[in-house]
Design a protein around this motif. Structure first.
Motif, PDB file in Angstrom:
ATOM      1  N   HIS A 154      91.264  49.328  66.338  1.00 32.17           N
ATOM      2  CA  HIS A 154      91.104  50.780  66.244  1.00 32.17           C
ATOM      3  C   HIS A 154      90.558  51.277  67.573  1.00 32.17           C
ATOM      4  CE1 HIS A 154      91.927  51.471  61.939  1.00 32.17           C
ATOM      5  NE2 HIS A 154      91.556  50.205  61.828  1.00 32.17           N
ATOM      6  N   GLN A 155      91.077  52.421  68.008  1.00 33.61           N
ATOM      7  CA  GLN A 155      90.729  52.914  69.336  1.00 33.61           C
ATOM      8  C   GLN A 155      89.983  54.240  69.276  1.00 33.61           C
ATOM      9  OE1 GLN A 155      93.618  52.651  72.491  1.00 33.61           O
ATOM     10  NE2 GLN A 155      94.972  51.343  71.279  1.00 33.61           N
ATOM     11  N   LEU A 156      88.995  54.341  70.138  1.00 30.07           N
ATOM     12  CA  LEU A 156      88.179  55.544  70.281  1.00 30.07           C
ATOM     13  C   LEU A 156      88.562  56.188  71.609  1.00 30.07           C
ATOM     14  CD1 LEU A 156      85.922  56.697  68.476  1.00 30.07           C
ATOM     15  CD2 LEU A 156      84.268  55.499  69.916  1.00 30.07           C
ATOM     16  N   ILE A 157      89.077  57.403  71.549  1.00 34.56           N
ATOM     17  CA  ILE A 157      89.581  58.059  72.754  1.00 34.56           C
ATOM     18  C   ILE A 157      88.595  59.120  73.237  1.00 34.56           C
ATOM     19  CG2 ILE A 157      91.572  59.195  73.805  1.00 34.56           C
ATOM     20  CD1 ILE A 157      92.094  56.404  72.502  1.00 34.56           C
ATOM     21  N   GLN A 158      88.203  59.007  74.481  1.00 36.87           N
ATOM     22  CA  GLN A 158      87.268  59.915  75.153  1.00 36.87           C
ATOM     23  C   GLN A 158      85.946  60.103  74.397  1.00 36.87           C
ATOM     24  OE1 GLN A 158      90.288  63.248  76.180  1.00 36.87           O
ATOM     25  NE2 GLN A 158      88.972  63.106  77.987  1.00 36.87           N
ATOM     26  N   PRO A 159      85.228  59.010  74.143  1.00 38.98           N
ATOM     27  CA  PRO A 159      83.936  59.133  73.456  1.00 38.98           C
ATOM     28  C   PRO A 159      82.895  59.895  74.266  1.00 38.98           C
ATOM     29  CG  PRO A 159      84.222  56.911  74.314  1.00 38.98           C
ATOM     30  CD  PRO A 159      85.538  57.608  74.491  1.00 38.98           C
TER      31      PRO A 159
END
Length: 516
Positions: free
Chosen positions: A303-308
């Motif tokens: 799972h990817q977190l984009i621009q945290p």
């Protein structure tokens, strides 16, 4: 110094409210970038006052009390008045707590939040007595605690539930119970497609009678989703894959898509839109907690977190602390998390905090997909069913070309326009209204893109929609069947041509350029 007339008026209103008032909690519509959203508030009908008004009076009450204490003006401000001021401040504090808990209950999806609102539930304050309000606040806090405990327990057992916030889970429930009559513009239908569950293949004959207990309803939905997911799921090959890894890509804004697809490629995972979480400055801790469960209990899926970096400092801190807690409680559980950031990782609070887990790896630029490999991945995702039509000057008949091309292929022409100040939730709702028309394979969609204010949001929307045929960048989800051809028409004004050059995705697209 004598109080002004305005200050005297505020003072009188405070004492009037403490002496006798009737009020309730409401849900008010708020226009956010052209879309109606809702927030909880308190409303005193007699005085036509809301929480903002009470908060202002509360500040005034504190000032009067402080002034009385500091100057010993007991002759002017009697002990009874001071007591009433304290009653008022206390009551407003309780109201604030209730509003916070109502919001939290709604965000976590409790189905009966509206039952606590006016006119079903009313409160009074008589001569400083607001006991019923205090009791309600305590019961609401307990309800929230119990509900979140049940919800988080269910998250551990079924991560599909983590995708739904606010009242979305009950939209899915309504769809399941009314599947036979539900149309393809149903929000539940689009939410299920977004998480890659085929709605029409869910066997609802096993649905039990809808319970009155929220946790039982939650278990029932989880059971249905688990059964369907098991039918669709492909076994994840975990051999030789970097499990228990947090993979970080530091890139430019234009490189976000490359970073996302590279991480899927590196972990040998199929790119899926519901495995990508886009952060914003409005992303809540509730959403991030759900993402943490989703990531931690996904059994090998990335799972990817984009621009945290867009998250508030508080939410970043809450997320990292929670992930640390999960890892400490279950040290043998392996998980993978991808992070794509446009900020310097050395200054990114979230990444630096996660480094304490000693599983953070930074992916270097040379390890990302090169231009040729990226083009191949995009080509595979599009499957040749999308076309970009543009020109360097206006008036060359782009719309006519698309309409003629659709008619030549014996398809039903549907047009969808995007321009101006876009709101992703509004666009999702508009796309859903086309759902009934897009059930046929004899349909083609013409997306006409004009001058758009927020090119970054347009970029994210387009590559989700065109690569994955689904998106949910806010609260609303929309899905377009993969067998429907999509034609993109770009505005040809100089401003738009410059802006569209920033959409890197178009560099790898099947493009038709009309010329004189």
């Amino acid at each position: 110094m004598d109080l002004t007339n305005k200050e005297q008026s505020k003072r009188r209103r405070i004492f009037d409210i403490v002496q006798k008032v009737c009020f309730g909690f409401v849900r008010l519509p708020v226009n956010t970038h052209g879309r109606i959203e809702y927030r909880f508030d308190v409303f005193i009908k007699e005085q036509a006052m809301y929480y903002a008004d009470l908060s202002e009076l509360c500040d005034r009450a504190r000032l009067i009390e402080y002034s009385s204490n500091s100057t010993n003006k007991m002759k002017k401000d009697s002990e009874q008045e001071i007591r009433e001021l304290r009653f008022f401040v206390g009551m407003v504090a309780v109201i604030e707590t209730i509003l916070t808990n109502l919001t939290s209950l709604n965000m976590t999806g409790h189905p009966f939040v509206l039952d606590f609102l006016s006119p079903k539930t009313e409160f009074t304050c008589i001569a400083g007595n607001y006991q019923k309000l205090s009791e309600f606040s305590s019961s609401l806090e307990k309800l929230l605690t119990d509900w979140e405990k049940d919800l988080c327990s269910m998250y551990e057992q079924n991560i599909d539930l983590t995708y739904f916030s606010n009242q979305q889970i009950w939209m899915v429930e309504d769809y399941l119970y009314n599947q036979a009559s539900a149309s393809d513009d149903n929000p539940g239908y689009h939410l299920l497609n977004f998480i890659d569950i085929e709605p029409r293949k869910i066997e609802t004959k096993f649905l039990t009678k809808r319970s009155e207990q929220p946790n039982e309803r939650l278990k029932n939905i989880a059971r249905m989703l688990t059964v369907q997911r098991a039918k669709q799921a492909k076994a994840i090959e975990v051999k030789n894959l970097p499990l228990n890894k947090i993979l970080v890509v530091e890139t430019s804004y234009e490189g976000i898509l490359r970073g996302i697809l590279s991480l899927f490629q590196l972990t040998k995972g199929q790119p899926q839109v519901h495995h990508i979480f886009y952060c914003s400055d409005t992303t809540s801790w509730t959403e991030m907690r759900a993402f943490a469960y989703r990531c931690f209990y996904s059994q090998g899926a990335l799972h990817q977190l984009i621009q945290p970096e867009l998250l508030s400092a508080l939410v970043q801190d809450q997320f990292t602390q929670f992930l640390h807690k999960l890892a400490k409680q279950q040290p043998k559980r392996l998980f993978r998390l991808g992070i794509v950031t446009t900020a310097s990782t050395s200054h990114l609070q979230l990444v630096n905090s996660l480094k304490a887990l000693q599983i953070v790896s930074t992916i270097q630029d040379q390890d990302l997909l090169d231009k040729t490999a990226l083009q191949e991945v995009i080509k595979e995702l599009i499957k040749g069913n999308s076309t970009l039509v543009t020109s360097h000057i206006a008036g060359l008949g782009k719309s006519t070309y698309i309409r003629d091309e659709i008619q030549r292929n014996h398809k039903l022409y549907i047009k969808f326009s995007i321009s101006g100040s876009i709101n992703v939730d509004t666009l999702a709702e508009r796309l859903r209204t086309l759902g009934k028309k897009m059930t046929s394979i004899d349909v083609a969609l013409h997306i006409d893109i004009g001058v758009v204010d927020n090119i970054q949001q347009l970029n994210e929307l387009l590559y989700c929609l065109l690569l994955f045929r689904s998106f949910r960048l806010g609260q609303e989800a929309a899905y377009i069947p993969a067998n429907i051809p999509i034609y993109i028409e770009l505005d040809s004004s100089p401003h738009s041509l410059t802006a569209h050059a920033k959409i890197i995705y178009f560099n790898f697209y099947h493009v038709i350029i009309l010329k004189l």
